[in-house]
Design an enzyme around this catalytic site. Structure first.
Site, mmCIF file in Angstrom:
data_model
loop_
_atom_site.group_PDB
_atom_site.id
_atom_site.type_symbol
_atom_site.label_atom_id
_atom_site.label_comp_id
_atom_site.label_asym_id
_atom_site.label_seq_id
_atom_site.Cartn_x
_atom_site.Cartn_y
_atom_site.Cartn_z
ATOM 1 N N HIS A 116 -3.425 -4.243 3.134
ATOM 2 C CA HIS A 116 -4.397 -3.548 3.991
ATOM 3 C C HIS A 116 -3.902 -3.270 5.406
ATOM 4 O O HIS A 116 -4.227 -2.221 5.955
ATOM 5 C CB HIS A 116 -5.738 -4.298 4.072
ATOM 6 C CG HIS A 116 -6.737 -3.672 5.011
ATOM 7 N ND1 HIS A 116 -7.375 -2.483 4.724
ATOM 8 C CD2 HIS A 116 -7.201 -4.059 6.233
ATOM 9 C CE1 HIS A 116 -8.198 -2.185 5.735
ATOM 10 N NE2 HIS A 116 -8.095 -3.115 6.653
ATOM 11 N N ASN A 141 -10.486 -1.266 0.294
ATOM 12 C CA ASN A 141 -11.628 -0.546 0.841
ATOM 13 C C ASN A 141 -11.554 0.961 0.629
ATOM 14 O O ASN A 141 -12.578 1.634 0.591
ATOM 15 C CB ASN A 141 -11.769 -0.841 2.342
ATOM 16 C CG ASN A 141 -10.489 -0.591 3.105
ATOM 17 O OD1 ASN A 141 -9.434 -1.132 2.777
ATOM 18 N ND2 ASN A 141 -10.559 0.237 4.130
ATOM 19 N N HIS A 142 -10.325 1.517 0.475
ATOM 20 C CA HIS A 142 -10.193 2.978 0.297
ATOM 21 C C HIS A 142 -10.348 3.432 -1.155
ATOM 22 O O HIS A 142 -10.209 4.635 -1.434
ATOM 23 C CB HIS A 142 -8.862 3.471 0.854
ATOM 24 C CG HIS A 142 -8.842 3.566 2.351
ATOM 25 N ND1 HIS A 142 -9.604 4.485 3.035
ATOM 26 C CD2 HIS A 142 -8.190 2.835 3.277
ATOM 27 C CE1 HIS A 142 -9.402 4.327 4.334
ATOM 28 N NE2 HIS A 142 -8.559 3.329 4.513
ATOM 29 N N GLU A 185 -4.383 2.080 -2.937
ATOM 30 C CA GLU A 185 -5.632 2.560 -2.313
ATOM 31 C C GLU A 185 -5.447 3.779 -1.413
ATOM 32 O O GLU A 185 -6.412 4.483 -1.136
ATOM 33 C CB GLU A 185 -6.320 1.430 -1.530
ATOM 34 C CG GLU A 185 -5.591 1.057 -0.246
ATOM 35 C CD GLU A 185 -6.494 0.462 0.812
ATOM 36 O OE1 GLU A 185 -7.692 0.290 0.565
ATOM 37 O OE2 GLU A 185 -5.982 0.169 1.907
ATOM 38 N N ASN A 186 -4.200 4.013 -0.942
ATOM 39 C CA ASN A 186 -3.953 5.160 -0.060
ATOM 40 C C ASN A 186 -3.022 6.193 -0.690
ATOM 41 O O ASN A 186 -2.455 7.039 0.014
ATOM 42 C CB ASN A 186 -3.315 4.686 1.258
ATOM 43 C CG ASN A 186 -4.077 3.574 1.923
ATOM 44 O OD1 ASN A 186 -3.628 2.422 1.933
ATOM 45 N ND2 ASN A 186 -5.244 3.891 2.467
ATOM 46 N N ASP A 202 0.811 -1.230 0.000
ATOM 47 C CA ASP A 202 0.000 0.000 0.000
ATOM 48 C C ASP A 202 0.843 1.278 0.000
ATOM 49 O O ASP A 202 1.526 1.586 0.985
ATOM 50 C CB ASP A 202 -0.945 0.041 1.203
ATOM 51 C CG ASP A 202 -1.928 -1.122 1.237
ATOM 52 O OD1 ASP A 202 -1.569 -2.228 0.761
ATOM 53 O OD2 ASP A 202 -3.049 -0.930 1.757
ATOM 54 N N HIS A 241 -0.859 -2.669 6.430
ATOM 55 C CA HIS A 241 0.262 -1.724 6.392
ATOM 56 C C HIS A 241 1.431 -2.152 7.271
ATOM 57 O O HIS A 241 2.358 -1.369 7.489
ATOM 58 C CB HIS A 241 -0.168 -0.297 6.761
ATOM 59 C CG HIS A 241 -1.108 0.317 5.774
ATOM 60 N ND1 HIS A 241 -1.352 1.672 5.720
ATOM 61 C CD2 HIS A 241 -1.857 -0.222 4.775
ATOM 62 C CE1 HIS A 241 -2.222 1.927 4.759
ATOM 63 N NE2 HIS A 241 -2.552 0.800 4.169
ATOM 64 N N HIS A 277 -6.828 -8.258 -0.091
ATOM 65 C CA HIS A 277 -6.849 -7.068 0.767
ATOM 66 C C HIS A 277 -7.711 -7.385 1.983
ATOM 67 O O HIS A 277 -8.945 -7.396 1.897
ATOM 68 C CB HIS A 277 -7.433 -5.907 -0.040
ATOM 69 C CG HIS A 277 -7.176 -4.573 0.582
ATOM 70 N ND1 HIS A 277 -5.962 -3.938 0.491
ATOM 71 C CD2 HIS A 277 -7.965 -3.759 1.313
ATOM 72 C CE1 HIS A 277 -6.027 -2.787 1.124
ATOM 73 N NE2 HIS A 277 -7.225 -2.661 1.646
HETATM 74 FE FE LIG Z 1 -4.109 0.455 2.756
HETATM 75 FE FE LIG Z 2 -7.317 -1.120 3.073
#
Ligand SMILES: [Fe+2]
Ligand SMILES: [Fe+2]
Length: 265
Positions: free
Chosen positions: A176, A67-68, A39-40, A8, A178, A151
């Site tokens: 996910h 999810n992000h 995603e981030n 990520d 991290h 994820h």
């Molecule tokens: Fe993430």
């Molecule tokens: Fe995530």
């Protein structure tokens, strides 16, 4: 062939590590294809067209998410036009975007990439264990080498996915949390597995965010606004070597580099 998967990417510190590090890593490991979870990548929350296109220019070939993915509203316009940006395949029917993509290495060898998301302590979407088999079936006619980004939050669900797919794909890598895990291995039927690739971003943080507001939420239970941290950026990920004919993994190497280490490559 050799593949690099990058954990990520969080905010500008994470993007800077990709800009400074990907070319060197590709050369160092003889990488044929680069996959990264984005995603981030937009200030910790989601991804934009500008950022996605820039990461592709810097050498990322396929972008996965989680999810992000919906955090920046403009992604609703970007994701339908960019097949190299994936969202988890097990979102319900009708959700924009796709959960898999067959990429080509520079010399034309196919690599399937599939993104699915766990349900334990997460959104209760469609069954990732069933959906991933359908996606593998669809991709396999075009690619023997297949990477699955799972994820997910729970270690148990991720380990279960590894065994579920052993012998069916080249790599199952978690994202996910991290926080990189140290359990990389090749399962008995030839699938490389790592519970979490970790985070490409500021590690003097609470999973990428400034420590004070994040800590405050634990201390007083009140909402606080999270901003990406900046200190101690690292690039985390995993390199997998695969047999082109069988799709089996032949080696798996976890990586975690500081900025100085990347620049020295
Ligand atoms: Fe993430
Ligand atoms: Fe995530």
């Amino acid at each position: 062939m050799r593949l690099l998967f990058i954990g990520d990417i969080v905010g500008k510190p994470g993007r800077d590590m990709v800009r400074k590090g990907v070319r060197g890593l590709v050369e160092e490991h003889g990488i044929d294809l680069v996959i990264a979870n984005v995603e981030n990548s937009a200030a910790g929350f989601g991804v934009t067209k500008d950022i996605g296109d820039t990461l592709l220019e810097w050498g990322v070939d396929v972008m996965t998410s989680g999810n992000h993915i919906w955090d920046k509203k403009e992604v609703l316009h970007y994701i339908p036009t960019q097949p190299r940006l994936l969202r988890p395949a097990n979102y319900p029917a009708g959700v924009p975007g796709r959960g898999s993509y067959v990429a080509q290495t520079r010399d034309g060898r196919p690599v399937g990439v599939i993104n699915v998301m766990g349900r334990v302590f997460m959104l209760n979407i469609d069954d990732p264990f069933a959906v991933v088999l359908k996606e593998i079936e669809a991709v396999r006619a075009r690619a023997r080498v297949i990477v699955v980004d799972f994820h997910a939050e729970a270690t148990s669900e991720k380990v279960a996915m590894g065994w579920h797919l052993d012998g069916k794909v080249t790599l199952v890598v978690g994202t996910h949390t991290h926080v990189q895990t140290a359990d990389e291995r090749i399962l008995p039927n030839g699938t490389a597995y790592l519970t979490d690739a970790g985070m490409t971003g500021p590690h003097d943080s609470i999973i990428g965010m400034e420590r004070q507001p994040s800590l405050a939420r634990f201390l007083n239970g009140m909402p606080s606004r999270f901003e990406p941290a900046t200190g101690n950026p690292r690039l985390n990920g995993v390199v997998v070597e695969a047999d082109d004919q069988t799709g089996r993994a032949t080696a798996v190497t976890r990586i975690s580099h500081s900025e100085a280490e990347l620049l020295a490559l």
